[in-house]
Design a protein around this motif. Structure first.
Motif, short mmCIF file in Angstrom:
data_model
loop_
_atom_site.label_atom_id
_atom_site.label_comp_id
_atom_site.label_asym_id
_atom_site.label_seq_id
_atom_site.Cartn_x
_atom_site.Cartn_y
_atom_site.Cartn_z
N LEU A 299 0.85 -1.20 0.00
CA LEU A 299 0.00 0.00 0.00
C LEU A 299 0.88 1.25 0.00
CD1 LEU A 299 -3.16 0.34 0.20
CD2 LEU A 299 -2.81 0.83 2.63
N GLY A 300 1.91 1.23 0.85
CA GLY A 300 2.83 2.36 0.96
C GLY A 300 3.60 2.61 -0.33
N LYS A 311 -10.38 7.95 -2.19
CA LYS A 311 -10.94 7.69 -0.85
C LYS A 311 -10.71 6.25 -0.39
CE LYS A 311 -14.47 11.29 -0.86
NZ LYS A 311 -15.93 11.58 -0.83
N TRP A 312 -10.90 5.30 -1.28
CA TRP A 312 -10.76 3.89 -0.90
C TRP A 312 -9.33 3.59 -0.45
CZ3 TRP A 312 -12.67 -0.03 1.20
CH2 TRP A 312 -12.19 -1.34 0.99
N TYR A 313 -8.37 4.13 -1.18
CA TYR A 313 -6.96 3.95 -0.79
C TYR A 313 -6.72 4.51 0.60
CZ TYR A 313 -1.88 4.48 -0.67
OH TYR A 313 -0.56 4.43 -0.29
N HIS A 314 -7.20 5.72 0.85
CA HIS A 314 -6.93 6.37 2.15
C HIS A 314 -7.69 5.71 3.30
CE1 HIS A 314 -4.13 9.54 1.06
NE2 HIS A 314 -4.73 9.54 -0.11
N LYS A 316 -8.03 2.43 3.42
CA LYS A 316 -7.11 1.31 3.72
C LYS A 316 -5.85 1.81 4.43
CE LYS A 316 -7.13 -0.17 -0.60
NZ LYS A 316 -6.78 -0.97 -1.79
N LEU A 317 -5.38 2.99 4.01
CA LEU A 317 -4.16 3.54 4.61
C LEU A 317 -4.36 3.85 6.09
CD1 LEU A 317 -1.24 4.44 4.17
CD2 LEU A 317 -2.09 6.69 3.48
N ARG A 318 -5.56 4.34 6.44
CA ARG A 318 -5.85 4.61 7.87
C ARG A 318 -5.74 3.32 8.68
NH1 ARG A 318 -9.57 8.33 5.75
NH2 ARG A 318 -11.31 6.86 5.88
N ILE A 319 -6.22 2.23 8.10
CA ILE A 319 -6.13 0.93 8.79
C ILE A 319 -4.66 0.51 8.91
CG2 ILE A 319 -6.71 -1.53 8.62
CD1 ILE A 319 -9.28 -0.61 7.09
N ALA A 320 -3.92 0.64 7.80
CA ALA A 320 -2.50 0.26 7.80
C ALA A 320 -1.71 1.07 8.82
CB ALA A 320 -1.91 0.44 6.40
N ARG A 321 -2.01 2.36 8.91
CA ARG A 321 -1.31 3.21 9.88
C ARG A 321 -1.60 2.79 11.31
NH1 ARG A 321 -1.70 9.41 7.34
NH2 ARG A 321 0.00 9.12 5.83
N LYS A 322 -2.83 2.37 11.53
CA LYS A 322 -3.22 1.99 12.90
C LYS A 322 -2.59 0.67 13.33
CE LYS A 322 -7.22 2.09 15.93
NZ LYS A 322 -8.65 2.38 16.04
N ILE A 323 -2.61 -0.32 12.43
CA ILE A 323 -2.17 -1.67 12.87
C ILE A 323 -0.71 -1.99 12.53
CG2 ILE A 323 -4.52 -2.61 12.84
CD1 ILE A 323 -3.87 -3.92 10.15
N ILE A 324 -0.14 -1.31 11.53
CA ILE A 324 1.24 -1.63 11.12
C ILE A 324 2.17 -0.44 11.28
CG2 ILE A 324 2.74 -2.39 9.23
CD1 ILE A 324 0.86 -4.60 10.23
N PHE A 325 1.86 0.66 10.62
CA PHE A 325 2.79 1.79 10.57
C PHE A 325 2.97 2.47 11.93
CE2 PHE A 325 1.55 2.16 5.86
CZ PHE A 325 2.61 1.36 5.47
N SER A 326 1.99 2.34 12.81
CA SER A 326 2.13 2.93 14.15
C SER A 326 3.32 2.31 14.88
CB SER A 326 0.85 2.72 14.97
OG SER A 326 0.57 1.33 15.09
#
Length: 587
Positions: A299-300, A311-314, A316-326
């Motif tokens: 995704l990154g 919108k759909w990408y972002h 998914k990105l919010r989810i990725a930031r919460k569970i992985i990128f954080s």
């Protein structure tokens, strides 16, 4: 803003007047963080100035400093030297005895401050062949050449009036420093920079970055003898930031987690190493966790700034930031607002991934001769374009010559090379600094670097090869730590490769391979060939890497393969591995 700052030594005084910090300079000693306030920074710098006057140091005298690890003492000496009109000549800690002799001699240095037994021995060995009157040791407090002995010379405050008079006499146009280029090719050249060169640069950089609020934390770890880290230090002083000094590159990760910096200056090689470690950890995950990690990574890799992905990408990105990128953010202290990259080209892929992760990477461009910054990306006002090094900073003009060379004009252009008027005339023509880099400016005003003019070569078939482009692409492979494309005058391009030893070790265990000598392993060679075949598809047939050899040792600045800022010394690498080069071309 910053109107009162016109000379480099004005920076700590500006901080003291506007954002006095209790923890202006923070360092670690005996496993404990200690600090100097802004006022202490100024007081000790004044004591340094008085000590230098006691040693009969005059305006325009040259004082050298060599430290293996950044420390507040470097900054005390720097300000103390500059405010009496003398000039600071910083040297890298990784230079050879021969290089020290050359630079100390060429620069006319009269005193030298060093830290570490190895550096002291090297400088002491060549002292008789230079104009050095004395060598002081910053890491030895008690001897007659130690820090305390030097500082005691300035204990008497009766000469402070003389310091103040000298400060007033120094003009922004006066030379502040001579910085010797680390030299990827040839003999080091002494770049003369005025106070105004660097002051204007940090002011326009501050304007571009538009950071609000004093007291933010930064970590100083890149060699302070390099103009990138040096200018960053002055910028941080006028911004009223806390400068924390890392204990060394090996402890950087731990120090970042302790300090929790708000911003970080990086060179591409370091960011690549950080990324490789993150991916290695992700590879060790299992099941759903591993799938999620690589989903977030993919995704990154597709990130575009300013919500261009939709919108759909972002979502998914919010989810990725919460569970992985954080977790990436936590590993870098949890407070990181952005990273600033310079010194060498950075893979656009890394900018996409880290920016997607919520840690924007702003890539800039410049050189020692441009004081240092000329262009810079930032997220405001559509000022970020991935794959470019940004738009010119205020007061700097960028032109592209007929042969593609990047030319710069403005307050950033150096005063010239010390004692080398011939080279100065070759490099600065009609006010334009000839960079030696090849690039182009797009329709939106963003600069894109495509290669080094001196590194582009022709094969025997007359085809031009731009090695940096190939190298950047091939370094995406987790098997390849460093790669140098060769083949000037030969029938085809080839490569010398330093493998990623940690990753190859893990791959060996995973596959159950026995590999005693990586440079001769058929299994490893076959696997790396697969990587090269994959990335070769992105290039024309004449550009593709047709053969390669693996070197046995790691390429480091200590081994001489890299400069202190981790750029390849092509001539040195070629000389060290001439046997492999000859093997490729049957010479």
């Amino acid at each position: 803003m910053f109107e009162s700052v016109t000379r480099l030594f004005d920076c700590p005084y500006y901080q003291n007047k506007n954002y006095p910090q209790q923890r202006s300079l923070v360092y670690k000693e005996n496993n404990e963080w200690k600090h100097f306030s802004t006022q202490e920074f100024i007081d000790i710098s004044n004591q340094v100035s008085r000590a230098l006057l006691k040693l009969n140091v005059n305006p325009n005298d040259k004082i050298s400093i060599i430290v293996p690890v950044n420390h507040p003492k470097w900054h005390f000496i720097d300000i103390g030297v500059l405010q009496i009109g003398a000039q600071n000549v910083p040297l890298y800690a990784t230079l050879s005895e021969k290089d020290y002799e050359y630079v100390l001699n060429h620069s006319d240095s009269t005193y030298c401050f060093v830290a570490g037994d190895d550096i002291y021995k090297k400088v002491k060995a060549v002292q008789a062949n230079t104009q050095l009157k004395k060598i002081y040791r910053l890491d030895n407090d008690d001897s007659d050449i130690g820090w305390n002995a030097f500082l005691n010379l300035g204990k008497d405050k009766s000469s402070q009036d003389q310091v103040e008079t000298l400060k007033k006499s120094i003009n922004p146009e006066d030379i502040a420093t001579i910085i010797y280029t680390s030299g990827t090719t040839g003999t080091p050249k002494g770049v003369m920079l005025s106070h105004d060169n660097i002051v204007q640069n940090i002011k326009v950089t501050a304007k571009r970055l538009n950071i609000r609020g004093s007291g933010k934390r930064v970590v100083s770890y890149l060699p302070v003898s390099h103009v990138f880290e040096r200018a960053a230090g002055y910028y941080e002083q006028i911004m009223g930031f806390e400068i924390h000094f890392a204990e060394g590159i090996d402890q950087l990760g731990d120090n970042i987690r302790e300090v929790k910096p708000h911003m970080l200056a990086v060179v591409p090689r370091l960011l690549e190493k950080i990324f490789d470690k993150i991916v290695d950890k992700g590879s060790q995950l299992t099941g759903l966790k591993k799938k999620l990690f690589f989903w977030a990574l993919e995704l990154g890799e597709n990130y575009e700034a300013y919500n261009q992905n939709g919108k759909w990408y972002h979502f998914k990105l919010r989810i990725a930031r919460k569970i992985i990128f954080s977790k990436w953010q936590e590993a870098l202290g949890g407070q990181l607002e952005f990273m600033l990259s310079g010194s060498a080209p950075l893979q656009p892929r890394l900018i996409r991934i880290f920016t997607a992760a919520g840690i924007p990477v702003y890539e800039g461009y410049g050189m020692t001769e441009s004081s240092p910054g000329a262009t810079l990306n930032d997220l405001r006002n559509n000022g970020l374009k991935i794959g470019t090094v940004g738009k010119p900073l205020e007061g700097i003009e960028i032109e592209i010559a007929d042969d593609g060379e990047i030319l710069m004009k403005g307050h950033c252009v150096m005063q010239g090379y010390y004692k080398r008027e011939d080279l100065t005339k070759e490099t600065i023509i009609d006010g334009y600094l000839h960079s030696g880099d090849i690039g182009k400016v797009d329709q939106d005003g963003f600069l894109k670097i495509t290669d080094r003019k001196k590194e582009i070569f022709k094969t025997s078939g007359g085809k031009y090869i731009a090695p940096a482009v190939l190298e950047s692409e091939l370094k995406k492979s987790r098997f390849i730590e460093q790669i140098m494309v060769v083949g000037e005058g030969q029938k085809m391009p080839a490569a010398l490769i330093q493998i990623n030893f940690d990753f190859v070790e893990e791959w060996k265990k995973r596959k159950g391979h026995e590999i005693k000598n990586p440079s001769q392993s058929k299994k490893l060679r076959k696997r790396i060939q697969k990587e090269i075949d994959k990335y070769n598809q992105n290039f024309g047939k004449w550009e593709q890497i047709k053969d390669f050899e693996i070197t046995q040792e790691e390429w480091t600045s200590e081994s001489g393969h890299l400069t202190p800022t981790m750029k390849m010394k092509r001539k040195v690498i070629l000389e060290k591995h001439k046997n492999l080069y000859n093997k490729i071309y049957n010479l």
